[in-house]
Design an enzyme around this catalytic site. Structure first.
Site, short mmCIF file in Angstrom:
data_model
loop_
_atom_site.label_atom_id
_atom_site.label_comp_id
_atom_site.label_asym_id
_atom_site.label_seq_id
_atom_site.Cartn_x
_atom_site.Cartn_y
_atom_site.Cartn_z
N ILE A 15 -51.23 -22.89 159.20
CA ILE A 15 -51.99 -21.86 159.93
C ILE A 15 -53.47 -21.88 159.55
O ILE A 15 -54.34 -21.61 160.38
CB ILE A 15 -51.36 -20.47 159.72
N SER A 37 -56.89 -24.87 147.44
CA SER A 37 -55.53 -25.30 147.76
C SER A 37 -55.15 -26.33 146.73
O SER A 37 -55.96 -27.20 146.38
CB SER A 37 -55.51 -25.89 149.18
N ARG A 38 -53.90 -26.24 146.20
CA ARG A 38 -53.50 -27.11 145.09
C ARG A 38 -53.48 -28.58 145.48
O ARG A 38 -53.83 -29.45 144.70
CB ARG A 38 -52.11 -26.72 144.59
N LYS A 91 -50.02 -12.42 157.71
CA LYS A 91 -48.78 -11.67 157.85
C LYS A 91 -47.63 -12.51 157.30
O LYS A 91 -47.72 -13.72 157.34
CB LYS A 91 -48.50 -11.27 159.30
N ASP A 169 -39.82 -14.07 159.88
CA ASP A 169 -41.23 -14.53 159.78
C ASP A 169 -41.87 -14.51 161.17
O ASP A 169 -42.94 -13.91 161.34
CB ASP A 169 -41.32 -15.91 159.11
#
Ligand code: NAP
Length: 309
Positions: A15, A37-38, A91, A169
């Site tokens: 997303i 971000s890893r 969300k 979800d």
């Protein structure tokens, strides 16, 4: 015009790449200053392994947008608020109701903005449907939300884990629209949760709700739909029927199409986040997550065949 506010994005997954990054580029009041971000980096944008490293390297960042899975987002949001940054949550806003309430209290105590975003509420026809239903007598609502999990969530394991919500979800998107457009509160009455034998979360659910005055609200959520996808909400009332299709992008009144618009949900979300920050306000509506929590509280659980990605 004032300078755009520097924003840091956390969790460069589906997303973030498909919606957040392009929508930020189209939002004049915000500027994507860095990402954290890893395992991923964004070409042309300073990229860091985690939130702490990003904030340490970019004191100019005033706001943080979290696009990570709900499990673990609380710690990130807590860290960002403690560091004096405004926070926008994807969300569902968290893995539990209590953790989001704690975040809202912290944001209020620090005078920061917390925005629990519901992207489907920003679909083009949702506010028009709300206006049409204001003061209406609701007779019956039917939600049909069916999509292909393999297409939308390829290889994602978090959605099947506790806190990942399974088919809720996407289902929570329908509930976020429902609770925006109906003129009355809705409560959960019963739920049937179909859980794959090798997973922790449902792949399908039928839920029965009711409005405060007793009108039935029936929802069918299913992640096994291949071919055309269905995201419909049909409202029967004391007037022509209201039908929202394609997640709220299209509106039919009495069978006649009134709105059909391009997807600009995330642009609206970021414009709203910037407005909230400028106004010194928060927006944290937990109603959709409460309905999902109640479905899990009341839900009858039925084991179904194993799911293989
Ligand atoms: P995703 O593709 O799995 O991306 C999430 C990213 O967060 C990962 O790429 C990962 O990047 C990072 N991350 C940090 N901690 C993680 C953990 N413990 N497990 C997995 N990833 C972790 O998920 P997504 O589909 O973008 O969804 C993220 C949020 O957006 C969810 O709340 C979802 O409901 C919401 N959302 C998704 C969609 C959609 O269509 N996919 C639509 C609207 C909203 P690193 O490994 O690099 O850290």
């Amino acid at each position: 015009m004032t300078d755009p506010l520097a924003l840091g994005l956390v969790g460069l997954g589906v997303i973030a790449r498909n919606q957040h990054v392009p929508s930020l580029a189209a939002t004049p009041s915000l500027r994507l200053a860095a990402v954290a971000s890893r395992n991923a980096a964004l070409e042309g944008t300073p990229s860091h392994r985690d939130l702490d490293a990003m904030l340490a390297a970019h004191p100019e960042i005033r706001a943080v947008s979290l696009c990570t899975p709900p499990q673990g987002r609380f710690e990130q949001a807590w860290t960002a608020l403690q560091a004096g940054r405004h926070v926008m949550l994807e969300k569902p806003p968290g893995a539990s109701l209590g953790e989001v309430r704690s975040l809202a209290a912290l944001a209020a105590a620090k005078g920061l903005t917390l925005f629990a975003s519901w992207h489907s509420r920003a679909a083009a026809a949702v506010e028009a449907a709300r206006d049409l239903l204001s003061g209406a007598e609701i007779r019956r609502v039917e939600i049909t939300w069916k999509e292909d999990v393999r297409h939308w969530h390829p290889g994602q394991e978090w959605i099947w884990s506790p806190g990942g919500l399974g088919v809720f979800d996407p289902g929570i998107n329908a509930l976020s629209v429902l609770t925006r457009i109906l003129p009355q509160p809705v409560h959960m009455r019963a739920a049937l949760l179909e859980v794959p034998a090798n997973k922790q979360a449902p792949i399908a659910a039928r839920v029965s709700m009711a409005t405060a005055s007793g009108a039935p609200v029936e929802a069918e959520f299913d992640w096994r739909q291949t071919g055309p996808q269905t995201w419909d909400i049909r409202v029967e009332r004391d007037g022509p029927e209201i039908l929202l299709r394609e997640g709220g992008a299209r509106l039919f009144v009495g069978g006649v199409e009134k709105i059909a618009a391009a997807d600009e949900e995330y642009r609206r979300l970021y414009a709203r986040f910037a407005e909230l920050i400028a106004a010194g306000e928060s927006d944290v509506d937990l109603t959709p997550l409460e309905l999902v929590a109640d479905a899990f509280l009341l839900g009858e659980r039925r084991l179904v065949e194993e799911f293989q990605a």
